[in-house]
Design an enzyme around this catalytic site. Structure first.
Site, PDB file in Angstrom:
ATOM      1  N   ARG A 104     -38.591  26.659  15.046  1.00  0.00           N
ATOM      2  CA  ARG A 104     -37.884  26.795  16.316  1.00  0.00           C
ATOM      3  C   ARG A 104     -37.395  25.412  16.753  1.00  0.00           C
ATOM      4  O   ARG A 104     -38.184  24.472  16.838  1.00  0.00           O
ATOM      5  CB  ARG A 104     -38.882  27.345  17.317  1.00  0.00           C
ATOM      6  N   ASN A 117     -34.702  20.993  20.859  1.00  0.00           N
ATOM      7  CA  ASN A 117     -33.532  20.340  21.448  1.00  0.00           C
ATOM      8  C   ASN A 117     -32.505  20.097  20.342  1.00  0.00           C
ATOM      9  O   ASN A 117     -32.638  19.152  19.560  1.00  0.00           O
ATOM     10  CB  ASN A 117     -33.965  19.010  22.095  1.00  0.00           C
ATOM     11  N   PRO A 118     -31.483  20.952  20.251  1.00  0.00           N
ATOM     12  CA  PRO A 118     -30.536  20.823  19.139  1.00  0.00           C
ATOM     13  C   PRO A 118     -29.919  19.432  19.031  1.00  0.00           C
ATOM     14  O   PRO A 118     -29.659  18.942  17.934  1.00  0.00           O
ATOM     15  CB  PRO A 118     -29.468  21.874  19.469  1.00  0.00           C
ATOM     16  N   ILE A 144     -40.574   7.516  19.491  1.00  0.00           N
ATOM     17  CA  ILE A 144     -40.171   6.331  18.725  1.00  0.00           C
ATOM     18  C   ILE A 144     -38.653   6.316  18.510  1.00  0.00           C
ATOM     19  O   ILE A 144     -38.151   5.669  17.599  1.00  0.00           O
ATOM     20  CB  ILE A 144     -40.944   6.266  17.384  1.00  0.00           C
ATOM     21  N   LYS A 194     -41.603  23.438  13.869  1.00  0.00           N
ATOM     22  CA  LYS A 194     -41.950  22.635  12.699  1.00  0.00           C
ATOM     23  C   LYS A 194     -41.397  21.228  12.924  1.00  0.00           C
ATOM     24  O   LYS A 194     -40.301  21.082  13.454  1.00  0.00           O
ATOM     25  CB  LYS A 194     -41.307  23.205  11.430  1.00  0.00           C
ATOM     26  N   GLY A 195     -42.133  20.238  12.478  1.00  0.00           N
ATOM     27  CA  GLY A 195     -41.631  18.867  12.591  1.00  0.00           C
ATOM     28  C   GLY A 195     -40.396  18.696  11.723  1.00  0.00           C
ATOM     29  O   GLY A 195     -40.283  19.304  10.665  1.00  0.00           O
ATOM     30  N   GLU A 237     -38.869  14.085   9.116  1.00  0.00           N
ATOM     31  CA  GLU A 237     -38.909  13.561   7.757  1.00  0.00           C
ATOM     32  C   GLU A 237     -38.123  14.362   6.732  1.00  0.00           C
ATOM     33  O   GLU A 237     -37.631  13.809   5.748  1.00  0.00           O
ATOM     34  CB  GLU A 237     -40.381  13.419   7.326  1.00  0.00           C
ATOM     35  N   GLN A 259     -32.239  13.643  14.393  1.00  0.00           N
ATOM     36  CA  GLN A 259     -33.322  13.362  13.449  1.00  0.00           C
ATOM     37  C   GLN A 259     -32.918  13.699  12.012  1.00  0.00           C
ATOM     38  O   GLN A 259     -33.217  12.966  11.080  1.00  0.00           O
ATOM     39  CB  GLN A 259     -34.559  14.183  13.824  1.00  0.00           C
TER      40      GLN A 259
HETATM   41 MO1  MOS Z   1     -44.515   8.648   9.418  1.00  0.00          MO
HETATM   42  S1  MOS Z   1     -44.020   7.909   7.648  1.00  0.00           S
HETATM   43  O1  MOS Z   1     -44.302  10.191   9.617  1.00  0.00           O
HETATM   44  O2  MOS Z   1     -45.467   7.723  10.327  1.00  0.00           O
END
Ligand code: MOS
Length: 736
Positions: free
Chosen positions: A614, A617-618, A491, A686-687, A690, A624
């Site tokens: 980990r 891709n820096p 996205i 880890k994501g 957000e 992000q």
């Molecule tokens: Mo989202 S608010 O991680 O779709």
């Protein structure tokens, strides 16, 4: 988030340059070393040259165009829709409305039955901007002209769109994924009563809107007995499943693809009206149909972060150690569907309190149905909690970082489970050093620069970083290349590129030999790009498929024309994972300047340092995190959906009136990360989509407090609010 963060002429000078290349992650890479190395986006050239096609741009033959008509009242019933004159207009093919639209299966929804999807099914109008008709024509202009000419009359009923933390309709939600998560450990009231120091404050955040650059769009056609959609969404597989259910079809009779998506932030996580309407029209007309939402329609049809009213009570010993933490959070939902903003989440994770309670309330208003928006719960919740911690630091005379270090928990405070890793202390220590925290004079209002009062603030950040089942396939091609197929979505995050790096390392081949095909529901189930769950979950499925493929390749001496394919599905692996809490953490630092004459707040610099496992891709990881922090700045100072109590609609349903931080608002933002080895998920990932927005608004509000001596507990910190509250200087140096 792709916000520019280059220094702008109107932003005050910044002392810190952005690095973005430091990688200190210690987790082992599997082989060829692609993971951990910066890599530009694989689709970057296609995007900047315009070759990449978004959903609204796909040229199907014989395409017809649908234009949505939305309600102009906030509550009531449709009395009549006068279709005759519109059907006589040039190019108009059809007007779909509740009396002639295809019937939909009730009870469908990704997170439980969601009546928000039941559009054009009856004459009820539950909010301003609800879908009431679709005009289909030979050109978009003709469809729009028809939509604008369509006369709809309503029997209006009184509405209520005014949210407050003491609304008499507030109730405790009773369960479900987004429902009740109330908890209490220990006796909070008793501990508060016994605490020598108590902070008891209320905080509010307004309605906020995702405001993705690309509007929601879909093209739908029937092709060889299958309903085929190109749609802008965060998860083609889940959307296809829901679309099939809604239209009484087999899952195999629906295909959804979303190759390129221009931003989402949660608003494209669920199926949205544009796709349903396009599918209805394509079915009725037996012809491909495109529906694109307007910016204004995006303010009523694709979710929002609901306003919150929160009360945080902290009871502490004189040394700052927490005896009690009580976090009450209220938000609103629509009359159609219950969505609960879980603002208590950070309080269940951040601090060791003797007694801990989080409670959630919701009230149903005549508004659109809210939904997830970047760091749902965590973002507004962290504003309240991290502001309250700053207030407590002042009360006990402790540095706000020291206060947080004193309250570091050994295990997750609410669940009692161990953390898979928690390197928040390292973030604060490294962040304080890099930001220059030691030089800070803690006295509010003590630093002046011409007409500006200057202050700094800090806050902690965390976001859940779980793993969910996904499937993937990997093909060794006869030409020596490898093809990954996974129903992941990119996205704008760089997911496609990260997954190529993952596959390259897992196969021990160079990235350039890997092709990644994503966002096609035919690739099988994969979780959506949401909840900071995507990359970690998808990467695991790809590494499993790669391991299986490598094994198969040892058994053959040549690759046939159709290639050799291995599939993997992590459902059982995920089920067998041990009980741990897994989160990304971070420390947010901000320096602000407040103009004492205009009330304007300028953020001069921000530094965020994170523990995100980990880093694949820096380059895109940094993007992000910077994007999240930019959105947090925007939340702190600008974003606010203003509801008109008379009409029930938004006053500022466009990007002129709903101000999203732009270049001139954003200084250089520096981002880095600390070592954060984590083996909970074998990829170590880890994501991080957000965690960057979490805590940012509090760091800025805390900096405004430090600059001016005045605490702002209501977002956004608008200049009129700053002016009305005054400053420590005008208030005779008295901090409030
Ligand atoms: Mo989202 S608010 O991680 O779709």
């Amino acid at each position: 988030m792709t916000t520019q963060t280059a220094p702008s002429a109107s932003a005050p000078s910044t002392a810190v340059a952005s690095t973005g290349t430091a990688v200190t992650t210690a987790a082992p890479t599997r082989s060829s070393g692609a993971v951990g190395t910066s890599h530009t986006r694989l689709e970057g050239r296609a995007k900047v040259t315009g070759a990449a096609r978004y959903a609204g741009e796909v040229p199907f033959a014989e395409l017809a165009y649908g234009w949505l008509v939305t309600s102009t009242v906030a509550r009531g019933r449709i009395r009549s829709i006068d279709t005759e004159p519109v059907l006589a207009m040039p190019g108009v093919i059809s007007v779909l409305h509740h009396e002639n639209a295809p019937r939909l299966r009730p009870g469908v929804g990704m997170m439980g039955p969601d009546a928000t999807l039941q559009i054009l099914q009856d004459d009820r109008v539950p909010h301003f901007g609800w879908s009431v008709a679709l005009v289909v024509a030979e050109t978009p202009e003709q469809a729009r002209a028809g939509a604008e000419a369509l006369s709809v009359t309503y029997d209006e009923e009184p509405h209520d769109v005014v949210f407050s933390g003491d609304h008499p309709g507030l109730y405790t939600p009773d369960g479900g994924i987004r429902g009740n998560t109330d908890m209490e450990n220990g006796d909070v009231e008793a501990e508060l009563a016994a605490s020598p120091v108590v902070v008891d404050q209320r905080y509010t955040t307004p309605e906020e809107y995702h405001s993705a650059m690309e509007p929601h769009a879909a093209v739908v056609r029937w092709e060889n007995g299958r309903l085929e959609a190109i749609d802008s969404n965060q998860g083609s597989h889940a959307v296809a499943q829901d679309l099939a259910k809604l239209f009484f079809l087999d899952a195999t009779s629906v295909r959804v693809r979303s190759e390129h998506v221009g931003g989402a932030f949660g608003s494209k996580g669920l199926m949205r009206p544009h796709l349903i309407l396009a599918a209805m029209a394509a079915t009725v007309l037996d012809r491909p149909v495109r529906v694109v939402l307007t910016r204004r329609q995006m303010f009523s049809l694709v979710g929002l972060r609901p306003a919150t009213a929160q009360r945080v009570r902290l009871g502490a010993a004189p040394d700052g150690r927490l005896r009690a933490l009580d976090h009450e959070a209220a938000s609103f939902s629509s009359t159609v569907h219950e969505y609960t903003e879980q603002s208590g989440q950070p309080s269940r994770v951040m601090y060791a309190a003797g007694a801990l309670r989080t409670r959630t309330r919701v009230v149903r208003l005549d508004t659109p149905t809210p939904s997830f928006m970047r760091a749902p719960g965590w973002a507004p919740g962290s504003f309240a909690l991290e502001s309250a911690m700053d207030e407590l630091a002042e009360r006990v005379g402790l540095d706000p970082i020291e206060l947080r270090l004193r309250n570091e928990p050994g295990v997750a405070p609410a669940s009692g489970l161990p953390f898979s890793s928690r390197n928040l202390v390292a973030c604060f220590e490294e962040g304080a050093r890099r930001f220059g925290w030691a030089d800070r004079d803690p006295r509010p209002g003590s630093r002046r620069d011409g007409r500006w009062l200057v202050g700094t603030g800090v806050a902690a950040a965390a976001h859940a970083a779980g793993t969910v089942p996904s499937s993937a396939s990997l093909t060794a091609e006869a030409d020596g290349a490898f093809t990954v197929r996974i129903a992941a979505a990119d996205i704008g995050t760089g997911a496609r590129t990260a997954l190529a790096q993952i596959a390259a390392d897992a196969l021990a081949v160079p990235v350039k030999t890997v092709r990644v095909k994503i966002a096609d529901s035919d690739f099988g189930h994969a979780f959506l790009a949401g909840g900071s769950l995507g990359t970690a979950s998808w990467a695991w499925a790809i590494t499993e498929a790669a391991a299986a493929l490598r094994e198969r390749l040892t058994l053959v001496d040549h690759i046939p024309g159709e290639g050799i394919t291995a599939r993997a599905d992590t459902t059982d692996l995920v089920k067998a994972m041990k009980g741990q809490e897994r989160h990304a953490f971070g420390a947010q630092f901000a320096e602000v300047a407040v103009d004492v004459t205009s009330g304007e707040v300028r953020v001069r610099r921000m530094f965020g340092i994170f523990a995100v496992g980990r880093v694949v891709n820096p380059l895109t990881a940094r993007s992000q995190l910077v994007g999240g922090m930019t959105m947090g700045l925007s939340m702190a100072l600008h974003e606010e959906g203003i509801r008109d109590t008379a009409s029930g609609g938004l006053v500022n349903a466009d990007l002129a009136g709903y101000h999203v931080a732009s270049n001139a608002d954003v200084p250089v933002i520096e981002v880095d990360w600390v070592d954060d080895p984590d083996t909970y998920n074998p990829t170590g990932i880890k994501g991080l989509g957000e965690v960057g927005i979490v805590g940012t608004a509090a760091a800025i509000a805390n900096a405004v407090r430090h600059a001016t001596g005045v605490r702002h507990r209501d977002l956004p910190i608008r200049l009129d609010r700053v002016l009305a509250a005054g400053t420590a200087i005008e208030n005779g140096g008295a901090a409030r």
